[in-house]
Design a protein around this motif. Structure first.
Motif, PDB file in Angstrom:
ATOM      1  N   ASP A 107       0.855  -1.185   0.000  1.00 39.73           N
ATOM      2  CA  ASP A 107       0.000   0.000   0.000  1.00 39.73           C
ATOM      3  C   ASP A 107       0.893   1.237   0.000  1.00 39.73           C
ATOM      4  O   ASP A 107       1.770   1.363   0.845  1.00 39.73           O
ATOM      5  CB  ASP A 107      -0.890   0.018   1.243  1.00 39.73           C
ATOM      6  CG  ASP A 107      -1.720  -1.252   1.376  1.00 39.73           C
ATOM      7  OD1 ASP A 107      -2.327  -1.653   0.372  1.00 39.73           O
ATOM      8  OD2 ASP A 107      -1.751  -1.830   2.482  1.00 39.73           O
ATOM      9  N   ASN A 110      -0.329   3.601   4.097  1.00 40.69           N
ATOM     10  CA  ASN A 110      -0.951   2.601   4.956  1.00 40.69           C
ATOM     11  C   ASN A 110      -1.222   3.204   6.334  1.00 40.69           C
ATOM     12  O   ASN A 110      -0.308   3.666   7.003  1.00 40.69           O
ATOM     13  CB  ASN A 110      -0.026   1.393   5.096  1.00 40.69           C
ATOM     14  CG  ASN A 110      -0.642   0.303   5.948  1.00 40.69           C
ATOM     15  OD1 ASN A 110      -1.829   0.040   5.860  1.00 40.69           O
ATOM     16  ND2 ASN A 110       0.171  -0.325   6.772  1.00 40.69           N
ATOM     17  N   THR A 112      -3.449   1.709   9.222  1.00 42.24           N
ATOM     18  CA  THR A 112      -4.356   0.657   9.672  1.00 42.24           C
ATOM     19  C   THR A 112      -4.454   0.521  11.185  1.00 42.24           C
ATOM     20  O   THR A 112      -5.061  -0.416  11.675  1.00 42.24           O
ATOM     21  CB  THR A 112      -3.955  -0.693   9.055  1.00 42.24           C
ATOM     22  OG1 THR A 112      -2.571  -0.937   9.338  1.00 42.24           O
ATOM     23  CG2 THR A 112      -4.172  -0.687   7.551  1.00 42.24           C
ATOM     24  N   HIS A 136      -3.032  -1.126  -2.707  1.00 42.87           N
ATOM     25  CA  HIS A 136      -3.886   0.056  -2.693  1.00 42.87           C
ATOM     26  C   HIS A 136      -3.037   1.321  -2.716  1.00 42.87           C
ATOM     27  O   HIS A 136      -1.951   1.344  -2.156  1.00 42.87           O
ATOM     28  CB  HIS A 136      -4.742   0.072  -1.417  1.00 42.87           C
ATOM     29  CG  HIS A 136      -5.434  -1.224  -1.171  1.00 42.87           C
ATOM     30  ND1 HIS A 136      -4.929  -2.156  -0.303  1.00 42.87           N
ATOM     31  CD2 HIS A 136      -6.568  -1.743  -1.693  1.00 42.87           C
ATOM     32  CE1 HIS A 136      -5.732  -3.209  -0.289  1.00 42.87           C
ATOM     33  NE2 HIS A 136      -6.725  -2.988  -1.127  1.00 42.87           N
ATOM     34  N   ARG A 139      -4.661   2.759   2.009  1.00 44.06           N
ATOM     35  CA  ARG A 139      -5.397   1.776   2.806  1.00 44.06           C
ATOM     36  C   ARG A 139      -5.513   2.346   4.211  1.00 44.06           C
ATOM     37  O   ARG A 139      -4.498   2.628   4.869  1.00 44.06           O
ATOM     38  CB  ARG A 139      -4.675   0.450   2.860  1.00 44.06           C
ATOM     39  CG  ARG A 139      -5.436  -0.573   3.692  1.00 44.06           C
ATOM     40  CD  ARG A 139      -4.828  -1.950   3.558  1.00 44.06           C
ATOM     41  NE  ARG A 139      -5.599  -2.897   4.323  1.00 44.06           N
ATOM     42  CZ  ARG A 139      -5.084  -3.723   5.222  1.00 44.06           C
ATOM     43  NH1 ARG A 139      -3.779  -3.731   5.433  1.00 44.06           N
ATOM     44  NH2 ARG A 139      -5.844  -4.547   5.891  1.00 44.06           N
ATOM     45  N   THR A 141      -7.965   2.116   7.924  1.00 44.34           N
ATOM     46  CA  THR A 141      -9.041   1.545   8.726  1.00 44.34           C
ATOM     47  C   THR A 141      -9.325   2.400   9.962  1.00 44.34           C
ATOM     48  O   THR A 141      -9.943   1.940  10.899  1.00 44.34           O
ATOM     49  CB  THR A 141      -8.686   0.106   9.166  1.00 44.34           C
ATOM     50  OG1 THR A 141      -7.457   0.143   9.901  1.00 44.34           O
ATOM     51  CG2 THR A 141      -8.538  -0.813   7.965  1.00 44.34           C
ATOM     52  N   GLU A 162      -6.296  -4.248  -7.100  1.00 49.31           N
ATOM     53  CA  GLU A 162      -6.951  -3.792  -5.875  1.00 49.31           C
ATOM     54  C   GLU A 162      -7.537  -2.402  -6.066  1.00 49.31           C
ATOM     55  O   GLU A 162      -7.276  -1.725  -7.050  1.00 49.31           O
ATOM     56  CB  GLU A 162      -5.945  -3.777  -4.722  1.00 49.31           C
ATOM     57  CG  GLU A 162      -5.355  -5.116  -4.389  1.00 49.31           C
ATOM     58  CD  GLU A 162      -6.318  -6.051  -3.686  1.00 49.31           C
ATOM     59  OE1 GLU A 162      -7.384  -5.598  -3.239  1.00 49.31           O
ATOM     60  OE2 GLU A 162      -5.990  -7.248  -3.585  1.00 49.31           O
ATOM     61  N   GLN A 166      -8.848   1.820  -0.045  1.00 52.41           N
ATOM     62  CA  GLN A 166      -9.554   0.804   0.708  1.00 52.41           C
ATOM     63  C   GLN A 166      -9.757   1.314   2.122  1.00 52.41           C
ATOM     64  O   GLN A 166      -8.800   1.715   2.789  1.00 52.41           O
ATOM     65  CB  GLN A 166      -8.798  -0.523   0.762  1.00 52.41           C
ATOM     66  CG  GLN A 166      -9.593  -1.567   1.548  1.00 52.41           C
ATOM     67  CD  GLN A 166      -8.784  -2.791   1.878  1.00 52.41           C
ATOM     68  OE1 GLN A 166      -7.600  -2.696   2.194  1.00 52.41           O
ATOM     69  NE2 GLN A 166      -9.411  -3.935   1.816  1.00 52.41           N
TER      70      GLN A 166
END
Length: 169
Positions: A107, A110, A112, A136, A139, A141, A162, A166
């Motif tokens: 990614d 990133n 996450t 990605h 990415r 979250t 991908e 995301q």
């Protein structure tokens, strides 16, 4: 009644000093390609925004970078550096005022883990370009993310089919 008031004042003072302490920890952090310093100035710039402590404002010089791992960070602002904002800073080089390019496997950006509240701002149109990412472009979250002036795609972006961005929940 007096005891309750004393406890309330102690609580309020604790919150005030906590806020002042958190604000004092927030600092400018400087990043440039090939940097290996502590990020305190352009002369001692680090090589990745992931080196910055949470709560920082990170200024990124133009050039090519690998993936940015911002996991575990919170209350972070990452901005592309420009000559109009930094041209007179010690250690500034005019070539720093150029597009930031992210490439690499995995990614490109990133995020996450952490509590979020992260802003990534290319400052000018297409100021940050993420392409040729293995998975990605971004990415994330974590909550409360803001992306401005980023270009995602072209030239083999997301080679494994991908998504460009995301998110998780």
């Amino acid at each position: 009644m007096m005891r309750g008031t004393t406890v309330l004042w102690k609580y309020a003072i604790g919150i005030l000093f906590g806020a002042i302490s958190a604000q004092a920890q927030a600092a400018d952090f400087f990043v440039r390609p090939g940097g290996s310093g502590n990020g305190a100035s352009w002369s001692t710039a680090a090589g990745s925004p992931g080196s910055a402590p949470s709560g920082s404002t990170v200024y990124v010089a133009g050039g090519s970078y690998g993936n940015w791992n911002l996991s575990g960070k919170s209350n972070l602002i990452v901005r592309r550096a420009t000559a109009s904002s930094h041209g007179s800073d010690t250690g500034w080089v005019s070539s720093y005022d150029s597009q930031v390019v992210l490439t690499g496997g995995g990614d490109c950006i990133n995020i996450t883990s952490g509590s979020g509240n992260i802003i990534i701002d290319g400052v000018v149109k297409n100021g940050i370009w993420a392409y040729r990412c293995g998975y990605h472009s971004i990415r994330s979250t974590v909550p409360n993310m803001t992306f401005r002036n980023l270009e995602l795609g072209a030239e083999g972006t997301n080679r494994n089919g991908e998504d460009g961005i995301q998110g998780g929940g």
